[in-house]
Structure formats: structure tokens, C-alpha cells
Design an enzyme around this catalytic site. Structure first.
Site, PDB file in Angstrom:
ATOM      1  N   ARG A 196     143.526 -26.977 -21.593  1.00 42.21           N
ATOM      2  CA  ARG A 196     142.036 -26.500 -21.732  1.00 42.21           C
ATOM      3  C   ARG A 196     142.093 -25.120 -21.196  1.00 42.21           C
ATOM      4  O   ARG A 196     142.717 -24.906 -20.045  1.00 42.21           O
ATOM      5  CB  ARG A 196     140.969 -27.537 -21.016  1.00 42.21           C
ATOM      6  CG  ARG A 196     140.932 -28.696 -21.774  1.00 42.21           C
ATOM      7  CD  ARG A 196     140.201 -28.701 -23.125  1.00 42.21           C
ATOM      8  NE  ARG A 196     139.902 -30.014 -23.882  1.00 42.21           N
ATOM      9  CZ  ARG A 196     140.679 -30.396 -24.524  1.00 42.21           C
ATOM     10  NH1 ARG A 196     141.869 -29.958 -24.890  1.00 42.21           N
ATOM     11  NH2 ARG A 196     140.106 -31.603 -25.112  1.00 42.21           N
ATOM     12  N   HIS A 209     143.720 -23.696 -31.800  1.00 42.55           N
ATOM     13  CA  HIS A 209     143.555 -25.126 -31.328  1.00 42.55           C
ATOM     14  C   HIS A 209     144.093 -25.977 -32.254  1.00 42.55           C
ATOM     15  O   HIS A 209     143.112 -27.069 -32.799  1.00 42.55           O
ATOM     16  CB  HIS A 209     142.246 -25.172 -30.848  1.00 42.55           C
ATOM     17  CG  HIS A 209     141.896 -26.510 -29.724  1.00 42.55           C
ATOM     18  ND1 HIS A 209     140.979 -26.505 -29.135  1.00 42.55           N
ATOM     19  CD2 HIS A 209     142.803 -27.582 -29.618  1.00 42.55           C
ATOM     20  CE1 HIS A 209     140.957 -27.605 -28.236  1.00 42.55           C
ATOM     21  NE2 HIS A 209     142.217 -28.068 -28.663  1.00 42.55           N
ATOM     22  N   GLU A 214     135.336 -21.382 -28.936  1.00 41.75           N
ATOM     23  CA  GLU A 214     136.011 -21.762 -30.081  1.00 41.75           C
ATOM     24  C   GLU A 214     135.041 -21.960 -31.229  1.00 41.75           C
ATOM     25  O   GLU A 214     133.839 -22.834 -31.117  1.00 41.75           O
ATOM     26  CB  GLU A 214     136.784 -23.030 -29.870  1.00 41.75           C
ATOM     27  CG  GLU A 214     138.099 -22.646 -29.011  1.00 41.75           C
ATOM     28  CD  GLU A 214     138.982 -24.000 -28.857  1.00 41.75           C
ATOM     29  OE1 GLU A 214     138.938 -24.928 -29.457  1.00 41.75           O
ATOM     30  OE2 GLU A 214     139.815 -23.913 -27.713  1.00 41.75           O
TER      31      GLU A 214
END
Length: 318
Positions: free
Chosen positions: A237, A285, A266
Site C-alpha cells: 500500500r 496496481h 488511483e
């Protein structure tokens, strides 16, 4: 009358083909939304009539203010069995059942190692050189004999440790609750402190859960403690690492480079600094984005919906 179900953030438009939805189509009307909807008003407009919403990981947060605007929502399904972006207390107060799914389990570890190899052998730079008519422009870093520091020796961290060992690396690990017994089980050295691990590793890979204890764990002074030839990899993270400090570390050469798959915002804004740092290897991601993982996610989503409709929800989260 059919219940309405919305699947959010289906970027690759595979949600309806990754599992068999046919058995419930007489009861549920399903729509897939492939683009990310950032504005809450637009999102509410798209899903306000839905009793069921399926979300992919933490792409779209479901906080109390959003839930309050969705009075018809009865079942919220997140892929995975943990989602910090869902306000579980608000969902419970509103009578919303929240369910999770299983997963295939190896995708993030495999991407992490791909990033480590990409950094070590300058894969992106050499690929771009080929594309532009060039030839050999860098010298790669060997993994054999180097030290791999693993922050967090849980399920993912343990896999990365094994990968490192298979490549002949010396592996050390540290976390706030890691014991000597656990380190011995994994066959790795237990670092006495975070500082020791950072100062003595050639590659540092982060595999910690984001919490109050780990938020901002890696700060400017920690990055300065690393070797100037070292690399940092984060597929966990983004807030575990001070983002401004990491950018400065890359610009100023405190470390040789970094690879990240996670960001504080994001999708990453178009002009974000992380799109242009030359010694940063960045992916959007995709740690969990694999065929096997998606099939497991959406198979369980279908099971979650069927179980809910039968009055016996499964994989409920609290």
C-alpha cells in the site's frame, strides 16, 4: 421483478465472462461499468437503483457519505476478504450485508519478483532502447549473493523470501511483531530493527498490511539510511512509504531506484510526479490482476449473490 446489480471498475471488461452468471439471470439484472467513476454524484446516478454492488478491491471507496445516498443497496461484495475502503460500521448501521471472496493467491508475489528483476536488469530501459534503434545501454545488477530485505513475513512476504533464496540471495526480514521462531521457520535472518534491515539490504520489498502502525513507516530518514545502490519495491500500500520522500530519494540519488504498483490516488492522475521519475518502475496496481485471481474473485461473487438470495449469506465481513 429482478434485482439490479452493478459491477464497478471492470477495467478489462471480463467480470461477466470470468464466471458463470447464467444461473441467476432470471433473478438479477447485471450491468458492468468498465471505467472508473471518480465523482460521487455520477456514481450515485449510475448505481442508485441497485440492490447489489460488486467492487474490485479498493478501486472505489464506500464511505458513510456514499452509503447514505444508496438507500436501495442491500448487498455489497468486495473481491478479497479485507477492504479498508469500506466503512463497515456505516454499512451495518444501514442494514447492508458485506461479503468478500477468495483469490488465487500467487499473483502479487509473482508481480513483485517481476519488478525486482525489471529493476535489476533495467528491462524497461533496454526495451525502449531496442524500440528506438539502440543497443546495450546499461549494466545489470546481479541478484545472486545480494541481500534481500523483506518487510513483513506473512503470506506474501514468505513467498518473496523463498523466491530470493531460489535466486541465491541472502534474505533478512523484519516487522514489528516478527519473532525469531517465525524467521527460523522461513529460513531467513531476523533483522534486529527496521533500521538494520534498510541499511544492509540491496533490495527492500514491502509486504505489510496498512494500519496505524505501518502508515508512514518508511520516511525520509529511512530512505537516506539505505545504500545508494539499493532498490525499494512496494506492492503493498502506498501510504506505508512517505510518497514525497520517495520522490526526493529518487531525484537526489539516495537510492538507485524503486518499483511501485500502488499509489495514494488511483487511477494515478495524468500529471502526477510518479509518471515521470526516470528511475521509477511503475505498474498500475496490477499485483492481483491475473486470470486465475479474477476467475476466483468472480466465481465467489456469483456464490455470494446466490447465497444472499437464498437467505444464507457466505463470506460475510464485519
Amino acid at each position: 421483478m429482478k434485482l439490479r446489480c452493478a459491477i464497478l471498475d471492470d477495467y478489462q471488461q471480463v467480470a461477466l465472462t470470468a464466471a458463470d452468471w447464467s444461473q441467476m439471470m432470471d433473478k438479477v439484472e447485471v450491468k458492468s461499468i468498465e471505467r472508473h467513476i471518480d465523482q460521487q454524484d455520477e456514481l450515485v446516478e449510475q448505481i442508485a437503483d441497485c440492490e447489489i454492488v460488486v467492487i474490485m478491491r479498493e478501486r472505489t471507496p464506500f464511505r458513510a457519505d456514499l452509503l447514505a445516498r444508496l438507500p436501495r443497496l442491500k448487498l455489497l461484495i468486495t473481491t478479497g476478504m479485507r477492504n479498508a475502503s469500506v466503512d463497515m460500521a456505516a454499512a451495518a448501521a444501514q442494514g447492508i450485508t458485506v461479503c468478500g471472496t477468495g483469490g488465487a493467491g500467487n499473483a502479487t508475489a509473482e508481480l513483485t519478483w517481476a519488478l525486482i528483476l525489471g529493476l535489476a536488469r533495467n528491462i524497461v530501459q533496454e526495451h525502449n532502447a531496442i524500440r528506438s534503434g539502440g543497443w546495450q545501454s546499461t549494466i545489470g545488477t546481479d541478484l545472486y549473493g545480494k541481500t534481500l530485505g523483506v518487510l513483513g513475513l506473512g503470506k506474501l512476504g514468505s513467498k518473496i523470501a523463498k523466491f530470493g533464496q531460489a535466486f541465491g540471495m541472502d534474505v533478512m526480514a523484519w516487522s514489528q511483531n516478527l519473532t525469531q521462531e517465525r524467521a527460523d521457520e522461513a529460513g531467513v535472518r531476523l533483522a534486529a530493527s527496521k533500521e538494520e534491515l534498510l541499511a544492509n539490504s540491496d533490495f527492500v520489498s514491502i509486504h505489510l498490511v496498512l494500519s496505524d502502525r505501518t502508515r508512514g513507516l518508511i520516511r525520509a530518514e529511512d530512505l537516506k539510511r539505505m545504500r545508494s545502490t539499493a532498490y525499494l519495491i512496494n506492492t503493498s500500500r502506498a501510504p506505508i512509504v512517505d510518497q514525497a520522500a520517495l520522490a526526493e530519494a529518487l531525484r537526489s540519488g539516495w537510492i538507485a531506484g524503486a518499483a511501485v504498483d500502488v499509489f495514494e490516488v488511483e487511477p494515478l492522475p495524468q500529471h502526477d510526479m510518479y509518471r515521470s521519475l526516470p528511475n521509477l518502475l511503475a505498474t498500475p496496481h496490477i499485483g492481483y490482476v491475473s486470470q486465475a485471481n479474477y476467475e476466483a474473485f468472480y466465481r465467489d461473487v456469483v456464490e455470494d449473490i446466490e447465497a444472499y438470495l437464498s437467505g444464507s449469506p457466505v463470506r460475510t465481513l464485519v
